[in-house]
Enzyme design. Sequence first.
Site, PDB file in Angstrom:
ATOM      1  N   CYS A  22       0.790  -1.020  -0.046  1.00 15.81           N
ATOM      2  CA  CYS A  22       0.047   0.066   0.203  1.00 15.81           C
ATOM      3  C   CYS A  22       1.144   1.199  -0.165  1.00 15.81           C
ATOM      4  CB  CYS A  22      -1.056   0.141   1.340  1.00 15.81           C
ATOM      5  SG  CYS A  22      -2.035   1.568   1.301  1.00 15.81           S
TER       6      CYS A  22
ATOM      7  N   CYS B  79      -4.974   6.331  -3.436  1.00 16.48           N
ATOM      8  CA  CYS B  79      -4.085   4.983  -3.408  1.00 16.48           C
ATOM      9  C   CYS B  79      -2.849   5.124  -4.059  1.00 16.48           C
ATOM     10  CB  CYS B  79      -5.220   3.872  -4.394  1.00 16.48           C
ATOM     11  SG  CYS B  79      -4.446   2.497  -4.420  1.00 16.48           S
TER      12      CYS B  79
END
Length: 296
Positions: free
Chosen positions: A90, A231
Amino acid sequence: MNKIPEHWKGDDVPFWKMNGSGNDFIVVDNRTARLPEELIATWARQVCRRRQSIGADGVVLIDRLEPDSPAGAAFQWRYFNADGSVGEMCGNGAMCGARFAIETGIAPNPCSFTTMSGIVEASMTTDSNGSMVSLSIPDTGPVTAEISIDMLGTSITYRSVSVGVPHTVVIVDDADAWPDDGKFVVWGRVIRQHVNFAPSGTNVNVVSTTPDGRLRMRTYERGVEAETLACGTGAVASALVAAEIGLMHPPVQIATSGGGNLVADFVIENRCATSIRLQGPANVVAKGLIHSDALQ
């Protein structure tokens, strides 16, 4: 396991609440295994609940290194999505984890740390505009050829690429106006669960170019099962696909739904991104203790 044992609920857990461009996380120093391994997934689901608990897109754990870890790594970085599933990588979570580790003295600046996707290198700079973290992350997989699928009565064209986790990129005229019925989450969920991406599913990024030369990105995140405000790995995937088809040239600025900018720089080799640098903000929102009531 669906419930946290009563005898364990009394342990308050120190945490930082952080976000990168609105992609938010609960960050915990778990080097002493404060969170029992068998409880982590359930604990993550409980504390990530919005309104009833702290609320977040996921949990970042700063863990002790494994005995066979590469020399020079300062810690092991682990990530759990809001639904308790494991996230191999991530980008924004790695930025926040890096700032946490640097500011708490766990790691130097710059530093490197291990992830399920490989070694990540990070450096942090701070000025009057806040703290920015720059990451060097492992190479991506290759961008797939263009593929079309029929869903909800419409043909959708996409390309996919792995940036530690699977991403699908759909290029449209106006990401903010897509789809016409305004049901971004509905369409994102249908794409995420499409048989083409079985069994693990995919993250979905819908992108368009902006008049000022940036890439506008909206993301439906697997594991959060909702649209998130940013993101990091999705930014890399979107920038790579746009560059691969000649729409953009690195470095690429990505405008997120949280209002922040991510910058992805890389070299394209055989449809893959190498020498990747991802830069963006890593903000501290709060520091405190997670009380047992948050696990009710």
